[in-house]
Structure formats: structure tokens, C-alpha cells
Design an enzyme around this catalytic site. Sequence first.
Site, PDB file in Angstrom:
ATOM      1  N   LYS A 192      47.597  40.370  51.820  1.00 10.88           N
ATOM      2  CA  LYS A 192      46.776  40.290  53.036  1.00 10.88           C
ATOM      3  C   LYS A 192      45.559  39.423  52.725  1.00 10.88           C
ATOM      4  CE  LYS A 192      43.205  42.111  55.601  1.00 10.88           C
ATOM      5  NZ  LYS A 192      42.852  40.748  55.857  1.00 10.88           N
ATOM      6  N   GLU A 268      38.392  44.944  42.268  1.00 11.88           N
ATOM      7  CA  GLU A 268      37.471  43.933  41.710  1.00 11.88           C
ATOM      8  C   GLU A 268      36.400  43.726  42.768  1.00 11.88           C
ATOM      9  OE1 GLU A 268      37.791  42.967  38.779  1.00 11.88           O
ATOM     10  OE2 GLU A 268      39.925  43.103  38.269  1.00 11.88           O
ATOM     11  N   CYS A 303      31.738  36.040  43.089  1.00 16.45           N
ATOM     12  CA  CYS A 303      31.387  37.388  42.614  1.00 16.45           C
ATOM     13  C   CYS A 303      30.685  37.342  41.274  1.00 16.45           C
ATOM     14  CB  CYS A 303      32.627  38.257  42.542  1.00 16.45           C
ATOM     15  SG  CYS A 303      33.906  37.534  41.540  1.00 16.45           S
ATOM     16  N   GLU A 401      23.443  41.968  46.370  1.00 10.45           N
ATOM     17  CA  GLU A 401      24.324  40.818  46.164  1.00 10.45           C
ATOM     18  C   GLU A 401      24.249  39.964  47.423  1.00 10.45           C
ATOM     19  OE1 GLU A 401      28.574  41.306  46.597  1.00 10.45           O
ATOM     20  OE2 GLU A 401      28.921  39.917  44.953  1.00 10.45           O
TER      21      GLU A 401
END
Length: 508
Positions: A192, A268, A303, A401
Site C-alpha cells: 500500500k 520504521e 527520516c 520531527e
Amino acid sequence: MSDLLTREEYDAIAKEISCPSNSWINGKYTGARSGKTYENFNPATGEKLCDIAACETEDVDYAVKKSRQAFASGSWSRRHPSERKEVMIKWVKLLKRNRYELAVLESLDSGKPVCDCASIDLEETMHCLAWYAEAADKIYDKIAPTQDDAMGLIVREPVGVAACVLPWNFPMLMLAWKAGPALAAGNSVIVKPAGQTSMTALRLAELAIEAGIPAGVFHVITGGGAVVGKALGEHPDIDTLSFTGSTEVGRLFLKYSADSNLKKVTLELGGKNPAVVLSDAEHLDAVAEHVVNACFWNMGQNCTSNSRLIVHKDVKDELLEKVLIKVREWRTGDPLEPSNRLGSMVSKAHFDMVMGYIKKGKAEGATLVHGGEALNVGSGCFIPPTIFDNVTREMTIAVDEIFGPVLAVMTAGSNEEALQLANETCYGLQASIFSSNVRNALRGAKELQAGTVTVNCYGEGDISTPFGGMKHSGFGGRDNGLEAFDQYLETKTIWVDLSEYEVDAELG
Ligand code: NAD
């Protein structure tokens, strides 16, 4: 890569390109059963690219049913590993043959610079798939230490049906990181992609079937996360689910699993990664180059972006000066223009979020030393590299973040304080440390709480090294390296009794 194209050549490809818009289920393009679609835009121009199939639970159910049937048939799962390898290598060759189309498709869909798409994303995608293809027929099982009267076989079998839920920042590469080992291990796989970036995943699936991966074995199902992602997470007939994305959504997958069939879940997740520069760091020109690349590459939508520069006071001024010189080389603008290092943010919504953080940085008293204003390039979502100095530990831009091109520079009074600041985060994905002293560098590397620590460089290791996070940056396993196979294989013990049976005299 030496064979990059010119602006005119990329434009010509973009003009002719056809945008895949339906899901790839059971070997063909398939619209959502409901007929629903959603609009897909090029974030660099604001132009509509296509309408993408908005699949729902019933489409997921169908893809899972086909996956299970294919797995049970053995057409892929019981094929000799060397044959799976051959098919996957053919797939990589097809990617190579179609590399410019794929690079342009990725760029149009995501706003990434086309040169990065061609020379980094696509190259690494091919390398990753080839690496797992090559590994497929080199994985051995184990035999336990026993006495002569028994043999304990420890074998690993494909889990069955694997789902991979992807983020939008590296659409092709994240697919390869997950589908590569999952397919090499013999599973059926449902991918997906993120709603913003589905097109290259669909083309990759089409090419996989052309290479010889059986129709029911590999599917790409498009649609919203809260619908398709949730349906995959809760599905009772999916055995393992590998997710890359935000910590917030990652947590949901643990709930989905707990509430359904206890499928394996590997997450992750996000990061607020530090680049730590100790007092004894040398070659500050090179350090500055790493710092700029680490924070701004892919518009900071990475990331492992080193969004915090934590630098010892003795080298801070000199380093920051060099960073400011280097960053001027990073031009931001049209992603199809090869001279631009940075393109557009992935969407207007994400652009607004990042600009909100920049506003907060200014309001909370950090010193803006570069960038800080959106670029006015057509209707695109362009933010230049933005650098704040004098950032303190409690400021929002030091904590959250941001996932954009925003660097928070923090000054440490000592090397100990630098390491302490680096660990002051709920995340633990990646960290970089710079020092000319081996002992200080390695001691620091051991102290830093991160799944990957790079010394005197920025990076993530390569496909041969496991990748994942500590703390709120990961859960359950690792991508990359041979360790990635753990997500897609189940361990089974087969215990064989080898003892001598006493022969029954009467029967005997
Ligand atoms: P996201 O969590 O919003 O979305 C990731 C995927 O989850 C998408 O496919 C999305 O459609 C799906 N999803 C969204 N809501 C869902 C729900 N309620 N249920 C099920 N699925 C749902 O993340 P993103 O914005 O696409 O990516 C950015 C995030 O990913 C950042 O936090 C970044 O750090 C992280 N990331 C981590 C890594 C890593 O390897 N650790 C790599 C890349 C990105």
C-alpha cells in the site's frame, strides 16, 4: 550516474508520460469496486496528474484472498530459490530499461528533483532488489546441537501473506526495502503506497508481472491510509505487516494486530536525528558538506535527516560559517531542472506544516540565519534550506520531527553536553558524530541512542547493514541486511527422534 538527461529530454518524457491510476491486483490494473477515486496532484506545479483508485475494505479482502491462493498454490512460495532469484533479476533489468520514465514519474508525483530520482532513488531501488534476489538462494537453515539420538532442525519458512505500508518520501525505494526480501523469501506481497505517491509502485508491479512474478503474488493497492492501511492492519489473513511512516500511525498498527490475528508487525518510524560535532573535529569543510546534505537532501523529508546540529562551542562559529557557504550551492526550484538540488515539498498540506514550524522557530526566539520564507515559484510548494542558530532544548524546532528543510543549531559547552543533548529526544533512529580522535568518536558512537550511528560522515549504512530505530523510532525488527528476512520468515523446529527402537520379539 553519468547518463543523466538534459532538461529538454526530461520535459519530453514528462509530456508523453502516462500516469498509472488504478490499483494493481491479481495481475492487472483494477479500479476500486466502489468506483471511487481521489485526485492526484503534481506538488511542484499544482497541476492534476490523474485520479487514483480509492480502494476500500472489499478490495483489500480480494487482494488478500488472491495472495493466499497464490501462496497455497506454490507457484512462487515453493519455487526453487534460484528461480525466484532469476525472476527478480529480470525485474531489475526491466526497471533499468524503463529508468527515465520511472524517474520522471517519481519526480512528478512527489516533487523530488528528477536527478535524485534517477541517480539515487532508482539506482538504490535496483540495487536493493538485486541484493535480495541474490540472497534468495544463499540462506541456510540450522541444525541444533543434540546427542546422536535426535536431530533438531531449525528451519525458516515464508510467513505467507505480507503487507507493506509505505510513506511518500522514497516511494520506490521503500517498496524495494520491503517487497525485495518478502518476495525473495517466497511470500505473497501486498503493497500500500502512500496516497500522495502511488504511481511508481504501480509501474513497478506491472514490471514485476512482466518479469515473471505470478499474478496473485504481488499487488499494489491504492487508497487512503485510514481505510486501506487500516484494513490491511486488521486483516485476519495477513501474516506479517511492515510499516514505514510516522510514529503516530505506527502505533495504530500494533493495535490493529492486537485486535485481529496477532500478525507480526515491524515499524520504521520517525526521527529527530543529531549531527554531533565534538571539539576535536577536523576538516570542517567536509563536516559542513555532510551537515548540509544530512539536513536538506530530499527537502529534509527524510527520516534520518540530521535536523539538529549539536556542535561544541570551540568549533561552532567556524563550522556554521562553512555550512552557510555550502548551503548557498543548494538551489531550490523546478524538480525537472537538473541544476536544482531541491524540489518541491510533497504536498500543500505538508508545506503548510513545515512553514508553521518555521514561524514557531522565529516566534520562540531562535535566530534565523538562512532561508525562512517560502519561494514564489508558480503554484509549487517550495521552501529553501532554512537554518536557525541559538536553538535551545525546549524550543519546538529542537523537539519535533519537522520533516522539512529546517536545521536547528545548538551549541554545547562540552563534548559530554553535546552527547547528552543528542540523546534528549524520544526518537532513536540515526545519529552522526564527527571527531578526529578514534577513541572519542567510538565512545560517542556507543553512547548515542540510535539504530544507526555514522562516524565522520552522514549516512544510513547500505543495503547490507540493518536499518531501524530505537525508542519511538522503531519496533519489531529491521529493514535491510539479511536481518530484513526475519520479518518475512517464520522459524520452525523439526525434532527428529533417531534413537534405536528395541525390536519387539513377537512382532519382529
Ligand atoms: P504516515 O504515517 O502519515 O503514513 C505512512 C503510511 O501509513 C501511508 O501509506 C498512509 O496512507 C498510511 N496511513 C495513514 N494513516 C493511517 C491509518 N490511520 N491506518 C493505517 N494506515 C495509515 O507517514 P508519512 O507522512 O507518509 O511519512 C512521513 C513519516 O515517515 C515521518 O515521520 C518519517 O520520519 C517516517 N519515515 C520513517 C522511515 C524509517 O525508515 N524509519 C523512513 C521514511 C519515513
